[in-house]
Design a protein around this motif. Sequence first.
Motif, mmCIF file in Angstrom:
data_model
loop_
_atom_site.group_PDB
_atom_site.id
_atom_site.type_symbol
_atom_site.label_atom_id
_atom_site.label_comp_id
_atom_site.label_asym_id
_atom_site.label_seq_id
_atom_site.Cartn_x
_atom_site.Cartn_y
_atom_site.Cartn_z
ATOM 1 N N ILE A 1 75.205 32.967 69.429
ATOM 2 C CA ILE A 1 75.502 31.567 69.203
ATOM 3 C C ILE A 1 74.191 30.793 69.342
ATOM 4 N N TYR A 2 73.964 29.961 68.332
ATOM 5 C CA TYR A 2 72.798 29.083 68.350
ATOM 6 C C TYR A 2 73.250 27.680 68.701
ATOM 7 N N VAL A 3 72.489 27.029 69.584
ATOM 8 C CA VAL A 3 72.783 25.646 69.963
ATOM 9 C C VAL A 3 71.584 24.799 69.559
ATOM 10 N N TRP A 4 71.871 23.792 68.800
ATOM 11 C CA TRP A 4 70.795 22.892 68.373
ATOM 12 C C TRP A 4 70.792 21.671 69.277
ATOM 13 N N ALA A 5 69.654 21.363 69.794
ATOM 14 C CA ALA A 5 69.535 20.174 70.646
ATOM 15 C C ALA A 5 68.729 19.112 69.902
ATOM 16 N N LYS A 6 69.247 17.965 69.941
ATOM 17 C CA LYS A 6 68.530 16.861 69.308
ATOM 18 C C LYS A 6 67.416 16.438 70.263
ATOM 19 N N PRO A 7 66.167 16.393 69.741
ATOM 20 C CA PRO A 7 65.069 16.012 70.638
ATOM 21 C C PRO A 7 65.253 14.580 71.134
ATOM 22 N N GLU A 8 64.867 14.383 72.364
ATOM 23 C CA GLU A 8 64.987 13.058 72.957
ATOM 24 C C GLU A 8 63.910 12.150 72.368
ATOM 25 N N VAL A 9 64.317 11.000 71.912
ATOM 26 C CA VAL A 9 63.373 10.016 71.398
ATOM 27 C C VAL A 9 63.173 8.993 72.498
ATOM 28 N N LYS A 10 61.937 8.942 72.951
ATOM 29 C CA LYS A 10 61.634 8.031 74.043
ATOM 30 C C LYS A 10 61.435 6.635 73.479
ATOM 31 N N SER A 11 61.974 5.661 74.144
ATOM 32 C CA SER A 11 61.835 4.279 73.718
ATOM 33 C C SER A 11 61.105 3.510 74.814
ATOM 34 N N CYS A 12 60.101 2.766 74.399
ATOM 35 C CA CYS A 12 59.328 1.974 75.357
ATOM 36 C C CYS A 12 59.814 0.540 75.336
ATOM 37 N N GLY A 13 59.506 -0.177 76.393
ATOM 38 C CA GLY A 13 59.917 -1.572 76.497
ATOM 39 C C GLY A 13 58.964 -2.513 75.780
ATOM 40 N N ILE A 14 59.280 -3.785 75.878
ATOM 41 C CA ILE A 14 58.434 -4.822 75.290
ATOM 42 C C ILE A 14 57.067 -4.769 75.974
ATOM 43 N N ASP A 15 56.001 -4.927 75.164
ATOM 44 C CA ASP A 15 54.605 -4.891 75.604
ATOM 45 C C ASP A 15 54.215 -3.559 76.228
#
Length: 186
Positions: A1-15
């Motif tokens: 069984i293969y499990v695909w993980a969606k890569p985490e997209v890091k989000s930064c704050g203002i400035d």
Amino acid sequence: IYVWAKPEVKSCGIDEYLNGAGECVSCPEHSENKTGSMTCSCVEGYEGTAESCSLKRYSITYKDGGNTVGTDSYTADDLPKTLNSNLNIERENYEFGGWVDRGGDIVTAIKETDDLGDKEYSVNWVAKRYEIKYKNGNGVLSGIEPAEYTYGVGLRATVGPDPVGKSGEEFIGWCREGVTSCTPSK
């Protein structure tokens, strides 16, 4: 069984922005991130990258009749920036009257409230005014108008029938001083 993980997209704050190590860090001086995107951008008047913004230098071009007669530059920190009035330019029968922008307004300086950017100014020539003295063989005559002349503007002296006081001769007009032979108009 293969499990695909969606890569985490890091989000930064203002400035903040995402640096090369994947960390959110504050935008450097003179830059901002108002949208929460992954990069910072330099504020107006600055240029460079997300890691380093430096003052942007804008050009000033001085022109006379389409020809460049001088150049200069400025940054936002230079404002107000006085325009150069010491360029060695001359025009016969005219005086330097300052600089005009593309809208035809006379400008003496780039102010803090002006838009930043490259600037181009054209010389404003002002016609010289000359004093007029009317002379005859007896000296300077007074009371004859006009007493001054602006270069390039039509001129006609209005005088009485015999302004020079020579009996037996008809007055036919004025000649420039130093001219030995002329045919003035009536």
